[in-house]
Design an enzyme around this catalytic site. Structure first.
Site, PDB file in Angstrom:
ATOM      1  N   ARG A  41       0.816  -1.222   0.000  1.00  0.00           N
ATOM      2  CA  ARG A  41       0.000   0.000   0.000  1.00  0.00           C
ATOM      3  C   ARG A  41       0.850   1.273   0.000  1.00  0.00           C
ATOM      4  NH1 ARG A  41      -5.523  -1.048   1.528  1.00  0.00           N
ATOM      5  NH2 ARG A  41      -5.975  -2.872   0.295  1.00  0.00           N
ATOM      6  N   ARG A  45      -3.716   6.324   0.033  1.00  0.00           N
ATOM      7  CA  ARG A  45      -4.205   7.503   0.728  1.00  0.00           C
ATOM      8  C   ARG A  45      -3.184   8.254   1.572  1.00  0.00           C
ATOM      9  NH1 ARG A  45      -9.377   4.411   2.751  1.00  0.00           N
ATOM     10  NH2 ARG A  45      -7.798   2.819   2.614  1.00  0.00           N
ATOM     11  N   ARG A  54      -6.918  10.790  -7.796  1.00  0.00           N
ATOM     12  CA  ARG A  54      -8.082   9.909  -7.619  1.00  0.00           C
ATOM     13  C   ARG A  54      -9.389  10.682  -7.418  1.00  0.00           C
ATOM     14  NH1 ARG A  54      -8.800   5.283  -5.227  1.00  0.00           N
ATOM     15  NH2 ARG A  54     -10.927   5.962  -5.514  1.00  0.00           N
ATOM     16  N   ASP A  90      -6.324  -4.021  -7.592  1.00  0.00           N
ATOM     17  CA  ASP A  90      -6.904  -4.560  -6.360  1.00  0.00           C
ATOM     18  C   ASP A  90      -7.125  -6.051  -6.561  1.00  0.00           C
ATOM     19  OD1 ASP A  90      -8.167  -3.430  -3.684  1.00  0.00           O
ATOM     20  OD2 ASP A  90      -9.347  -5.138  -4.337  1.00  0.00           O
ATOM     21  N   TYR A 165     -14.234 -12.959   0.670  1.00  0.00           N
ATOM     22  CA  TYR A 165     -15.058 -11.842   0.188  1.00  0.00           C
ATOM     23  C   TYR A 165     -16.295 -12.349  -0.557  1.00  0.00           C
ATOM     24  CZ  TYR A 165     -11.593  -8.385   1.554  1.00  0.00           C
ATOM     25  OH  TYR A 165     -10.758  -7.599   2.285  1.00  0.00           O
TER      26      TYR A 165
HETATM   27  O1  CP3 Z   1       0.183   0.052  -3.132  1.00  0.00           O
HETATM   28  C1  CP3 Z   1      -0.281  -1.111  -3.230  1.00  0.00           C
HETATM   29  O2  CP3 Z   1      -0.125  -1.966  -2.341  1.00  0.00           O
HETATM   30  C2  CP3 Z   1      -0.925  -1.526  -4.544  1.00  0.00           C
HETATM   31  C3  CP3 Z   1      -2.307  -1.490  -4.616  1.00  0.00           C
HETATM   32  C4  CP3 Z   1      -3.214  -2.424  -3.845  1.00  0.00           C
HETATM   33  C5  CP3 Z   1      -4.542  -2.039  -3.514  1.00  0.00           C
HETATM   34  N1  CP3 Z   1      -5.181  -3.110  -2.977  1.00  0.00           N
HETATM   35  C6  CP3 Z   1      -5.103  -0.710  -3.769  1.00  0.00           C
HETATM   36  C7  CP3 Z   1      -6.245  -0.264  -2.947  1.00  0.00           C
HETATM   37  C8  CP3 Z   1      -3.059  -3.744  -3.421  1.00  0.00           C
HETATM   38  C9  CP3 Z   1      -1.823  -4.618  -3.487  1.00  0.00           C
HETATM   39  C10 CP3 Z   1      -4.314  -4.171  -2.882  1.00  0.00           C
HETATM   40  C11 CP3 Z   1      -4.580  -5.538  -2.396  1.00  0.00           C
HETATM   41  C12 CP3 Z   1      -5.747  -5.769  -1.553  1.00  0.00           C
HETATM   42  N2  CP3 Z   1      -7.023  -5.321  -1.707  1.00  0.00           N
HETATM   43  C13 CP3 Z   1      -5.743  -6.647  -0.454  1.00  0.00           C
HETATM   44  C14 CP3 Z   1      -4.541  -7.406   0.016  1.00  0.00           C
HETATM   45  C15 CP3 Z   1      -3.631  -6.522   0.790  1.00  0.00           C
HETATM   46  C16 CP3 Z   1      -4.061  -6.275   2.190  1.00  0.00           C
HETATM   47  O3  CP3 Z   1      -4.304  -5.101   2.525  1.00  0.00           O
HETATM   48  O4  CP3 Z   1      -4.090  -7.233   2.959  1.00  0.00           O
HETATM   49  C17 CP3 Z   1      -7.038  -6.666   0.093  1.00  0.00           C
HETATM   50  C18 CP3 Z   1      -7.487  -7.432   1.302  1.00  0.00           C
HETATM   51  C19 CP3 Z   1      -7.847  -5.821  -0.729  1.00  0.00           C
HETATM   52  C20 CP3 Z   1      -9.302  -5.535  -0.590  1.00  0.00           C
HETATM   53  C21 CP3 Z   1      -9.497  -4.099  -0.313  1.00  0.00           C
HETATM   54  N3  CP3 Z   1      -9.464  -3.127  -1.297  1.00  0.00           N
HETATM   55  C22 CP3 Z   1      -9.652  -3.440   0.936  1.00  0.00           C
HETATM   56  C23 CP3 Z   1      -9.746  -4.139   2.272  1.00  0.00           C
HETATM   57  C24 CP3 Z   1      -9.708  -2.059   0.687  1.00  0.00           C
HETATM   58  C25 CP3 Z   1      -9.788  -0.930   1.698  1.00  0.00           C
HETATM   59  C26 CP3 Z   1     -11.127  -0.286   1.774  1.00  0.00           C
HETATM   60  C27 CP3 Z   1     -11.033   1.057   2.480  1.00  0.00           C
HETATM   61  O5  CP3 Z   1     -11.367   2.079   1.863  1.00  0.00           O
HETATM   62  O6  CP3 Z   1     -10.593   1.083   3.655  1.00  0.00           O
HETATM   63  C28 CP3 Z   1      -9.588  -1.893  -0.703  1.00  0.00           C
HETATM   64  C29 CP3 Z   1      -9.546  -0.608  -1.439  1.00  0.00           C
HETATM   65  C30 CP3 Z   1      -8.219  -0.198  -1.914  1.00  0.00           C
HETATM   66  N4  CP3 Z   1      -7.374  -0.980  -2.641  1.00  0.00           N
HETATM   67  C31 CP3 Z   1      -7.627   1.080  -1.738  1.00  0.00           C
HETATM   68  C32 CP3 Z   1      -6.396   1.053  -2.394  1.00  0.00           C
HETATM   69  C33 CP3 Z   1      -5.399   2.168  -2.552  1.00  0.00           C
HETATM   70  C34 CP3 Z   1      -8.255   2.248  -0.989  1.00  0.00           C
HETATM   71  C35 CP3 Z   1      -9.354   2.853  -1.799  1.00  0.00           C
HETATM   72  C36 CP3 Z   1      -9.133   4.288  -2.191  1.00  0.00           C
HETATM   73  O7  CP3 Z   1      -7.999   4.820  -2.147  1.00  0.00           O
HETATM   74  O8  CP3 Z   1     -10.128   4.896  -2.615  1.00  0.00           O
END
Ligand code: CP3
Length: 358
Positions: A41, A45, A54, A90, A165
Site C-alpha cells: 500500500r 491515501r 483519484r 486490487d 469476500y
Molecule cells: O500500493 C499497493 O499496495 C498496490 C495497490 C493495492 C490495492 N489493494 C489498492 C487499494 C493492493 C496490493 C491491494 C490488495 C488488496 N485489496 C488486499 C490485500 C492486501 C491487504 O491489505 O491485505 C485486500 C485485502 C484488498 C481488498 C481491499 N481493497 C480493501 C480491504 C480495501 C480498503 C477499503 C477502504 O477504503 O478502507 C480496498 C480498497 C483499496 N485498494 C484502496 C487502495 C489504494 C483504498 C481505496 C481508495 O484509495 O479509494
C-alpha cells in the site's frame, strides 16, 4: 533534438539492470549492496498526489485506466525511492473483469452483490482471458518502460482471501460463512477454491507476460485458519497458483497477516519469499520458513506514528533479525496506514538503505 531528458527515474535501462536490482537479488538470496525496501500500500491515501489524481474517480474505475494506473504506481517510487514498485490494482479486479457484480466501498472494502453460498453460484466464476483485462497488460508495459532499473511487482489475491469476500459478501472479522462452507460442503469448497486458483493464475500470467519482475500472492486473511485447516483445505489451491507461475522464473512472494503458525506451510506451498507480519521476529520466522527461502517484512505499520528515534530503533532491530534469513526484503508487516506521514516513509527508506549498506 530537444527530446533529451535528464530525469533519472525515467532514463531507460535494460532488463539486465532490473535483474541485478537489490530487490530481485534479495529475493534470490544473493548478496545485496543494501537491504531492499518497499511498502505494501505504498501507493494510496498516505500520498496527497494520490488523493489528487483519484479525485472523483471510483476505486475500481481507476484500476481500469492504464495512464492513471501507471501514474499512481510511479508516485511512491518517485517520492520515497523504494527498491520496487507494486502494480496499482486490487485483488477483486479479476473478479470484476469476469462479470462478478461487486464494488469497493470507501472505508469498507469489497462488497459482493450476490454472495456465493451454493453450487449454482459458482456459475459467476468463469475463466479469465487476457482480453478481459487489456488495461492491466497495457499499464504493465508502460510501467516497465518508465521504471528503468526498478522492478515491478505484480500481484493477486490468494484463493482463500478471495473466497472469503465472495462467500461472506464483504469484509468479515470471523469468516463464519466461509468456514461453514469449508466444513459443511467440502466438495463445493474445493471446487470454489480451484476455480479461484485458475482465475488468480490467469491474472498473474497477464502481468508476468507484460513484464512484471516478481509477483506477490496476498492471502491477507489466511491467519484466521489453523495450520491443520490451512494444510487440508486451502494450501492445495494456493500451491496450484504458485506452481502455475513457477515456469516464468521470477520470485514468488507469499504474504498473509497473523500467519505465524502457517509460515512453514506458506513456504512449502511454493514461495521463494515468505511475507511476515510484525507478530513474529524475522529470525524466528526464518527458522519456521526453513532453508531455501527469503523472508519479507516486518515493521509494525503503527511504528510510523512513533517518535523518529523509536521508529528507526525498531527498524534497526528488524534489519538485525533479518540477517538470520538467507535473504531479506524490508517491508511493513501489513499495508501503510492511510494517516501515515509520507515524510516518515521517505525517512524510513533512507534509514534502511544507510543502516544496511554493505
Ligand atoms: O500500493 C499497493 O499496495 C498496490 C495497490 C493495492 C490495492 N489493494 C489498492 C487499494 C493492493 C496490493 C491491494 C490488495 C488488496 N485489496 C488486499 C490485500 C492486501 C491487504 O491489505 O491485505 C485486500 C485485502 C484488498 C481488498 C481491499 N481493497 C480493501 C480491504 C480495501 C480498503 C477499503 C477502504 O477504503 O478502507 C480496498 C480498497 C483499496 N485498494 C484502496 C487502495 C489504494 C483504498 C481505496 C481508495 O484509495 O479509494
Amino acid at each position: 533534438m530537444g527530446h533529451v531528458t535528464d530525469t533519472p527515474t525515467t532514463a531507460p535501462k535494460s532488463s539486465a539492470d532490473v535483474r541485478d536490482s537489490a530487490f530481485l537479488r534479495a529475493c534470490r538470496r544473493e548478496s545485496v549492496p543494501h537491504t531492499p525496501v518497499w511498502f505494501m500500500r505504498q501507493a494510496g491515501r498516505s500520498l496527497p498526489e494520490y488523493r489528487k489524481v483519484r479525485e472523483g474517480v471510483a476505486m475500481l474505475d481507476s484500476c481500469m485506466m492504464p495512464d492513471l494506473i501507471t501514474e499512481i504506481t510511479l508516485q511512491p517510487v518517485r517520492r520515497h525511492k523504494v527498491d520496487a514498485a507494486i502494480f496499482f490494482s486490487d485483488i477483486v479486479v479479476p473478479l470484476k473483469a469476469i462479470g462478478v457484480d461487486l464494488d469497493i466501498k470507501p472505508g469498507v472494502g469489497p462488497v459482493v452483490a450476490q454472495p456465493i453460498r451454493g453450487a449454482d453460484d459458482l456459475a459467476q466464476l468463469r475463466d479469465l482471458t487476457p482480453d478481459d483485462v487489456p488495461y492491466v497488460a497495457e499499464a504493465v508495459r508502460q510501467l516497465t518502460g518508465e521504471l528503468g532499473g526498478t522492478p515491478l511487482i505484480g500481484f493477486a489475491g490468494a484463493p482463500f482471501t478471495l473466497a472469503s469476500y465472495l462467500v461472506e459478501g464483504g469484509p468479515s472479522k470471523n469468516h463464519e460463512f466461509t468456514k461453514a462452507m469449508m466444513y459443511g460442503e467440502p466438495e463445493l469448497w474445493a471446487a470454489l477454491l480451484d476455480r479461484l486458483a485458475d482465475i488468480t493464475s490467469q491474472f498473474l500470467a497477464v502481468q508476468i507476460e507484460a513484464g512484471a519482475s516478481a509477483i506477490q500472492l496476498f492471502d491477507s486473511w489466511a491467519g484466521a485458519l489453523s495450520a491443520e485447516d490451512y494444510r487440508a483445505s486451502v494450501m492445495p489451491a494456493s500451491a496450484k497458483v504458485l506452481a502455475s507461475v513457477a515456469g516464468h522464473g521470477i520470485p514468488r512472494i507469499h504474504f498473509g497477516v497473523g500467519t505465524g503458525e502457517l509460515l512453514g506451510l506458506m513456504g512449502e506451498a511454493g514461495a521463494d519469499v515468505v511475507g511476515v507480519d510484525w507478530r513474529v521476529p524475522l529470525d524466528e520466522a526464518a527458522r519456521r520458513v526453513g532453508p531455501g527461502r527469503a523472508v519479507q517484512g516486518n515493521l509494525d505499520p503503527a511504528m510510523l506514528f512513533t517518535p523518529y528515534e523509536t521508529m528507526v530503533a525498531k527498524a534497526g532491530q528488524v534489519l538485525a533479525e533479518g540477517r538470520a534469513a538467507e535473504g531479506h526484503v524490508f517491508n511493513l508487516g501489513h499495508g501503510v496506514l492511510p494517516n501515515t506521514d509520507p515524510g516518515r516513509l521517505t525517512a524510513l527508506v533512507e534509514y534502511v538503505h544507510e543502516a544496511s549498506a554493505r
